[in-house]
Design a protein around this motif. Structure first.
Motif, PDB file in Angstrom:
ATOM      1  N   ARG A 106      10.285   0.929  -1.772  1.00 37.40           N
ATOM      2  CA  ARG A 106      11.732   0.873  -1.563  1.00 37.40           C
ATOM      3  C   ARG A 106      12.104  -0.169  -0.517  1.00 37.40           C
ATOM      4  NH1 ARG A 106      13.224   7.376  -1.532  1.00 37.40           N
ATOM      5  NH2 ARG A 106      13.244   7.629  -3.815  1.00 37.40           N
ATOM      6  N   ARG A 107      11.349  -0.223   0.564  1.00 42.47           N
ATOM      7  CA  ARG A 107      11.669  -1.188   1.623  1.00 42.47           C
ATOM      8  C   ARG A 107      11.580  -2.621   1.120  1.00 42.47           C
ATOM      9  NH1 ARG A 107       8.711   2.463   4.599  1.00 42.47           N
ATOM     10  NH2 ARG A 107       6.810   1.198   4.455  1.00 42.47           N
ATOM     11  N   HIS A 108      10.641  -2.855   0.226  1.00 39.27           N
ATOM     12  CA  HIS A 108      10.432  -4.216  -0.274  1.00 39.27           C
ATOM     13  C   HIS A 108      11.077  -4.443  -1.646  1.00 39.27           C
ATOM     14  CE1 HIS A 108       7.640  -5.481   2.899  1.00 39.27           C
ATOM     15  NE2 HIS A 108       7.201  -4.226   2.884  1.00 39.27           N
ATOM     16  N   ARG A 109      11.816  -3.427  -2.116  1.00 38.38           N
ATOM     17  CA  ARG A 109      12.501  -3.517  -3.411  1.00 38.38           C
ATOM     18  C   ARG A 109      11.537  -3.875  -4.539  1.00 38.38           C
ATOM     19  NH1 ARG A 109      18.139  -6.663  -1.752  1.00 38.38           N
ATOM     20  NH2 ARG A 109      18.822  -5.141  -0.192  1.00 38.38           N
ATOM     21  N   ARG A 110      10.463  -3.131  -4.593  1.00 33.58           N
ATOM     22  CA  ARG A 110       9.446  -3.321  -5.624  1.00 33.58           C
ATOM     23  C   ARG A 110       9.276  -2.027  -6.404  1.00 33.58           C
ATOM     24  NH1 ARG A 110       7.073  -8.681  -5.509  1.00 33.58           N
ATOM     25  NH2 ARG A 110       7.964  -9.596  -3.634  1.00 33.58           N
ATOM     26  N   ARG A 111       8.716  -2.146  -7.591  1.00 34.27           N
ATOM     27  CA  ARG A 111       8.402  -0.954  -8.372  1.00 34.27           C
ATOM     28  C   ARG A 111       7.173  -0.280  -7.784  1.00 34.27           C
ATOM     29  NH1 ARG A 111       7.078  -2.503 -13.934  1.00 34.27           N
ATOM     30  NH2 ARG A 111       7.383  -0.299 -14.428  1.00 34.27           N
ATOM     31  N   ILE A 112       7.169   1.044  -7.830  1.00 31.47           N
ATOM     32  CA  ILE A 112       6.038   1.768  -7.255  1.00 31.47           C
ATOM     33  C   ILE A 112       4.749   1.478  -8.021  1.00 31.47           C
ATOM     34  CG2 ILE A 112       6.362   3.892  -8.592  1.00 31.47           C
ATOM     35  CD1 ILE A 112       5.597   5.390  -5.939  1.00 31.47           C
ATOM     36  N   LEU A 113       4.864   1.161  -9.322  1.00 30.80           N
ATOM     37  CA  LEU A 113       3.665   0.806 -10.088  1.00 30.80           C
ATOM     38  C   LEU A 113       3.028  -0.474  -9.557  1.00 30.80           C
ATOM     39  CD1 LEU A 113       4.468   1.563 -13.843  1.00 30.80           C
ATOM     40  CD2 LEU A 113       2.692   2.590 -12.413  1.00 30.80           C
ATOM     41  N   GLU A 114       3.862  -1.394  -9.106  1.00 28.27           N
ATOM     42  CA  GLU A 114       3.344  -2.641  -8.547  1.00 28.27           C
ATOM     43  C   GLU A 114       2.563  -2.359  -7.264  1.00 28.27           C
ATOM     44  OE1 GLU A 114       5.071  -7.042  -7.192  1.00 28.27           O
ATOM     45  OE2 GLU A 114       6.419  -5.496  -7.989  1.00 28.27           O
ATOM     46  N   VAL A 115       3.107  -1.458  -6.449  1.00 31.03           N
ATOM     47  CA  VAL A 115       2.419  -1.073  -5.215  1.00 31.03           C
ATOM     48  C   VAL A 115       1.116  -0.346  -5.547  1.00 31.03           C
ATOM     49  CG1 VAL A 115       2.569   0.354  -3.135  1.00 31.03           C
ATOM     50  CG2 VAL A 115       4.567  -0.956  -3.905  1.00 31.03           C
ATOM     51  N   ALA A 116       1.174   0.592  -6.499  1.00 33.40           N
ATOM     52  CA  ALA A 116      -0.016   1.369  -6.863  1.00 33.40           C
ATOM     53  C   ALA A 116      -1.114   0.468  -7.416  1.00 33.40           C
ATOM     54  CB  ALA A 116       0.363   2.432  -7.893  1.00 33.40           C
ATOM     55  N   ARG A 117      -0.743  -0.497  -8.243  1.00 33.05           N
ATOM     56  CA  ARG A 117      -1.744  -1.405  -8.812  1.00 33.05           C
ATOM     57  C   ARG A 117      -2.452  -2.193  -7.705  1.00 33.05           C
ATOM     58  NH1 ARG A 117       1.345  -3.530 -12.113  1.00 33.05           N
ATOM     59  NH2 ARG A 117       0.800  -2.221 -13.900  1.00 33.05           N
ATOM     60  N   HIS A 118      -1.682  -2.633  -6.711  1.00 37.18           N
ATOM     61  CA  HIS A 118      -2.276  -3.384  -5.600  1.00 37.18           C
ATOM     62  C   HIS A 118      -3.229  -2.500  -4.797  1.00 37.18           C
ATOM     63  CE1 HIS A 118      -2.598  -5.537  -1.774  1.00 37.18           C
ATOM     64  NE2 HIS A 118      -2.251  -6.631  -2.443  1.00 37.18           N
ATOM     65  N   VAL A 119      -2.836  -1.251  -4.585  1.00 34.21           N
ATOM     66  CA  VAL A 119      -3.697  -0.330  -3.833  1.00 34.21           C
ATOM     67  C   VAL A 119      -5.016  -0.110  -4.567  1.00 34.21           C
ATOM     68  CG1 VAL A 119      -3.946   2.057  -3.037  1.00 34.21           C
ATOM     69  CG2 VAL A 119      -1.798   0.826  -2.650  1.00 34.21           C
ATOM     70  N   VAL A 120      -4.952   0.070  -5.890  1.00 35.47           N
ATOM     71  CA  VAL A 120      -6.165   0.289  -6.681  1.00 35.47           C
ATOM     72  C   VAL A 120      -7.063  -0.944  -6.650  1.00 35.47           C
ATOM     73  CG1 VAL A 120      -7.039   0.655  -9.028  1.00 35.47           C
ATOM     74  CG2 VAL A 120      -5.131   2.033  -8.169  1.00 35.47           C
ATOM     75  N   GLU A 121      -6.460  -2.126  -6.734  1.00 31.96           N
ATOM     76  CA  GLU A 121      -7.250  -3.357  -6.802  1.00 31.96           C
ATOM     77  C   GLU A 121      -7.730  -3.827  -5.429  1.00 31.96           C
ATOM     78  OE1 GLU A 121      -4.669  -6.093  -8.763  1.00 31.96           O
ATOM     79  OE2 GLU A 121      -4.940  -5.191 -10.759  1.00 31.96           O
ATOM     80  N   LYS A 122      -6.895  -3.655  -4.383  1.00 32.03           N
ATOM     81  CA  LYS A 122      -7.209  -4.224  -3.063  1.00 32.03           C
ATOM     82  C   LYS A 122      -7.543  -3.171  -2.011  1.00 32.03           C
ATOM     83  CE  LYS A 122      -6.103  -8.333  -4.640  1.00 32.03           C
ATOM     84  NZ  LYS A 122      -7.132  -9.367  -4.892  1.00 32.03           N
ATOM     85  N   ARG A 155       1.126   6.671 -14.835  1.00 31.48           N
ATOM     86  CA  ARG A 155       0.892   7.892 -14.071  1.00 31.48           C
ATOM     87  C   ARG A 155      -0.538   7.942 -13.532  1.00 31.48           C
ATOM     88  NH1 ARG A 155       4.226  10.463 -11.360  1.00 31.48           N
ATOM     89  NH2 ARG A 155       2.577  10.346  -9.812  1.00 31.48           N
ATOM     90  N   VAL A 156      -1.498   7.541 -14.371  1.00 30.61           N
ATOM     91  CA  VAL A 156      -2.904   7.522 -13.947  1.00 30.61           C
ATOM     92  C   VAL A 156      -3.097   6.537 -12.802  1.00 30.61           C
ATOM     93  CG1 VAL A 156      -5.243   6.869 -14.664  1.00 30.61           C
ATOM     94  CG2 VAL A 156      -3.824   8.287 -16.164  1.00 30.61           C
ATOM     95  N   LEU A 157      -2.454   5.374 -12.901  1.00 31.33           N
ATOM     96  CA  LEU A 157      -2.577   4.351 -11.862  1.00 31.33           C
ATOM     97  C   LEU A 157      -2.046   4.868 -10.524  1.00 31.33           C
ATOM     98  CD1 LEU A 157      -3.542   1.357 -11.791  1.00 31.33           C
ATOM     99  CD2 LEU A 157      -1.133   0.713 -11.986  1.00 31.33           C
ATOM    100  N   ILE A 158      -0.910   5.552 -10.565  1.00 30.05           N
ATOM    101  CA  ILE A 158      -0.323   6.095  -9.335  1.00 30.05           C
ATOM    102  C   ILE A 158      -1.238   7.158  -8.730  1.00 30.05           C
ATOM    103  CG2 ILE A 158       1.584   7.506  -8.450  1.00 30.05           C
ATOM    104  CD1 ILE A 158       3.421   5.974 -10.400  1.00 30.05           C
ATOM    105  N   GLU A 159      -1.808   8.020  -9.589  1.00 33.64           N
ATOM    106  CA  GLU A 159      -2.702   9.065  -9.080  1.00 33.64           C
ATOM    107  C   GLU A 159      -3.948   8.450  -8.437  1.00 33.64           C
ATOM    108  OE1 GLU A 159      -2.118  12.305  -8.851  1.00 33.64           O
ATOM    109  OE2 GLU A 159      -0.117  11.896  -9.654  1.00 33.64           O
ATOM    110  N   GLN A 160      -4.476   7.393  -9.052  1.00 35.51           N
ATOM    111  CA  GLN A 160      -5.635   6.715  -8.464  1.00 35.51           C
ATOM    112  C   GLN A 160      -5.281   6.128  -7.099  1.00 35.51           C
ATOM    113  OE1 GLN A 160      -6.516   3.903 -11.609  1.00 35.51           O
ATOM    114  NE2 GLN A 160      -8.319   5.064 -12.239  1.00 35.51           N
ATOM    115  N   ALA A 161      -4.119   5.488  -7.030  1.00 31.30           N
ATOM    116  CA  ALA A 161      -3.698   4.859  -5.777  1.00 31.30           C
ATOM    117  C   ALA A 161      -3.484   5.907  -4.686  1.00 31.30           C
ATOM    118  CB  ALA A 161      -2.418   4.056  -6.008  1.00 31.30           C
ATOM    119  N   LYS A 162      -2.911   7.047  -5.048  1.00 32.06           N
ATOM    120  CA  LYS A 162      -2.706   8.123  -4.070  1.00 32.06           C
ATOM    121  C   LYS A 162      -4.043   8.569  -3.480  1.00 32.06           C
ATOM    122  CE  LYS A 162      -0.190  11.538  -5.594  1.00 32.06           C
ATOM    123  NZ  LYS A 162       0.455  12.467  -6.563  1.00 32.06           N
ATOM    124  N   GLY A 163      -5.043   8.749  -4.345  1.00 25.19           N
ATOM    125  CA  GLY A 163      -6.350   9.185  -3.874  1.00 25.19           C
ATOM    126  C   GLY A 163      -7.013   8.163  -2.968  1.00 25.19           C
TER     127      GLY A 163
END
Length: 247
Positions: free
Chosen positions: A214-230, A184-192
């Protein structure tokens, strides 16, 4: 060491189950050994239901003969099953009385040289975990005080077993909650981060991440982690036909 002190130590041993490598087999073996140490019986067998239909964990102490047939039959008939089902001691009784109720079990006990049987439940309040089977080569009835002492040891073992199980369950829940909170924290960070980079609000940023996942059939946590890191949405490779990602 005085008997009272040794008995107190045995109770502590049986309840002290909060160790890293706790094994129920070790505990039932210890209970069987302590029963033969403190009570005037020839042998003791401890049987604990494993949670699967018809499966038991068992251990014996003091037995000079193979108790395989006795323990096999004890799963089907006899005082062990009786005390397990009722939560109350069954016996002590001689083999004549036992044979009237459980002929096959009594015959198996007689073949290995015992003349008296008794069973006490391994119970904590309303929960019964198994039974302790006491076998004696002498015909004299076992004193009620001896039965009560075995019940004390069996209750100590039940306390230790239930406590260990509950602590293990609580630890699992804590781990699951920590994992969920971290996600949950990771998603909130990525949103910001995404909202700032795209000059939009956090709700729109979340919908953007969710749609991308959804378009890429990935978990949202995977997307959020990438946003936080990249600091950007991930550029996933195109999926091969028929390939899907576990959600």
């Amino acid at each position: 060491m005085r008997r009272e002190q040794r008995l107190a130590d045995a109770v502590v041993e049986l309840t002290d189950t909060l160790v890293k490598d706790f094994d129920v087999t070790d505990q039932v073996t210890l209970l069987a050994e302590r029963c033969t140490e403190f009570v005037d019986v020839t042998a003791a067998a401890v049987m604990v239901a494993s949670g699967e239909a018809g499966r038991w964990t068992s251990a014996t102490a003091g037995a000079s003969a193979d108790l395989f047939d006795v323990l096999t039959l004890a799963r089907l008939e006899g005082p062990v099953l009786g005390s397990y089902r009722t939560g109350e001691p069954v016996g002590p009784m001689g083999l004549t009385g036992a044979a009237r109720r459980w002929p096959a079990f009594a015959a198996a006990v007689q073949r290995v040289g015992y003349r008296q049987v008794c069973s006490v439940p391994i119970r904590l309040r309303e929960e019964v975990l198994g039974s302790v089977l006491l076998l004696h080569a002498e015909a004299d009835p076992m004193p009620a005080s001896e039965v009560r002492l075995v019940q004390t040891l069996a209750t100590a073992a039940a306390i230790g077993h239930v406590h260990e199980r509950e602590v293990r369950g609580q630890s699992l829940v804590v781990t699951q909650l920590q994992t969920a909170l971290h996600g949950r924290v990771l998603i909130e960070q990525a949103k910001g981060i995404l909202a700032t980079r795209l000059d939009t609000d956090v709700n729109a940023a979340f919908e953007l991440m969710r749609g991308h996942a959804r378009r890429h059939r990935r978990r949202i946590l995977e997307v959020a982690r990438h946003v936080v890191e990249k600091r950007a949405l991930p550029d996933f490779p195109a999926k091969r036909p028929g390939h899907s990602h576990a959600r």
